[in-house]
Write a protein that holds these residues in place. Structure first.
Motif, mmCIF file in Angstrom:
data_model
loop_
_atom_site.group_PDB
_atom_site.id
_atom_site.type_symbol
_atom_site.label_atom_id
_atom_site.label_comp_id
_atom_site.label_asym_id
_atom_site.label_seq_id
_atom_site.Cartn_x
_atom_site.Cartn_y
_atom_site.Cartn_z
ATOM 1 N N LYS A 103 -5.824 4.487 -0.971
ATOM 2 C CA LYS A 103 -6.634 3.562 -0.180
ATOM 3 C C LYS A 103 -6.038 2.150 -0.198
ATOM 4 O O LYS A 103 -6.049 1.456 0.803
ATOM 5 C CB LYS A 103 -8.062 3.523 -0.715
ATOM 6 C CG LYS A 103 -8.828 4.813 -0.467
ATOM 7 C CD LYS A 103 -10.218 4.711 -1.043
ATOM 8 C CE LYS A 103 -11.039 5.950 -0.776
ATOM 9 N NZ LYS A 103 -11.523 6.037 0.588
ATOM 10 N N ARG A 104 -5.561 1.738 -1.372
ATOM 11 C CA ARG A 104 -4.878 0.439 -1.514
ATOM 12 C C ARG A 104 -3.592 0.698 -2.287
ATOM 13 O O ARG A 104 -3.095 1.826 -2.285
ATOM 14 C CB ARG A 104 -5.797 -0.543 -2.264
ATOM 15 C CG ARG A 104 -7.065 -0.898 -1.503
ATOM 16 C CD ARG A 104 -7.750 -2.115 -2.101
ATOM 17 N NE ARG A 104 -8.055 -1.985 -3.507
ATOM 18 C CZ ARG A 104 -9.254 -1.663 -3.995
ATOM 19 N NH1 ARG A 104 -10.253 -1.420 -3.175
ATOM 20 N NH2 ARG A 104 -9.451 -1.594 -5.292
ATOM 21 N N LYS B 226 0.845 -1.189 0.000
ATOM 22 C CA LYS B 226 0.000 0.000 0.000
ATOM 23 C C LYS B 226 0.887 1.248 0.000
ATOM 24 O O LYS B 226 1.872 1.321 0.730
ATOM 25 C CB LYS B 226 -0.893 -0.015 1.243
ATOM 26 C CG LYS B 226 -1.853 1.155 1.319
ATOM 27 C CD LYS B 226 -2.538 1.181 2.661
ATOM 28 C CE LYS B 226 -3.426 2.392 2.806
ATOM 29 N NZ LYS B 226 -2.749 3.667 2.656
#
Length: 134
Positions: A123-124, A118
């Motif tokens: 977010k990811r 990440k």
């Protein structure tokens, strides 16, 4: 007292986060045991069992070895492919002449794909927060 000596061939396989320690016992009934449970009980899907028996089918040794595997980490699919690599590596120790067959089918190559880390602000690994104009 005489020491009992068991002969087996060992191979270690890895895939994603899964690690499998596989032992092949020659001259046995051909059972496959994963973490002290039958493979059909451990793996719910038939596909996973088909995947881990690929090296044995390719070298025509399906009923000649009993397989004992201890696997940890990762998910079900990663574990089954880790066992497959361990079986292929153990088969090489049992019969070095099987290398061309296993190599041609890609069973001796460790799959290097793993989860991407990440990144900060996301977010990811690659998914960014939704853009707002106002």
């Amino acid at each position: 007292m005489a020491e009992l000596e068991f002969t087996y061939y060992e191979g270690i396989g890895r895939r994603k986060e899964a690690t499998a320690r596989v032992r092949l016992y020659p001259g046995s009934e051909g059972t496959i045991v994963v973490n002290d449970r039958p493979a059909s009980e451990y793996f719910g899907r038939e596909w996973d069992i088909k995947v881990l028996t690929e090296p044995l089918v390719a070298t025509s040794t399906l009923g000649q070895f009993s397989v004992s595997a201890h696997v940890s980490g990762g998910g079900i699919t990663g574990q089954s492919t880790a066992i497959r690599l361990g079986i292929a590596r153990a088969l090489l120790k049992a019969d070095p002449d099987s290398r061309p067959v296993l190599r041609r089918l890609g069973l001796l190559t460790r799959d290097p794909r793993a989860k991407e880390r990440k990144k900060p602000g996301l977010k990811r690994a690659r998914k960014a927060p939704q853009y707002t104009k106002r």
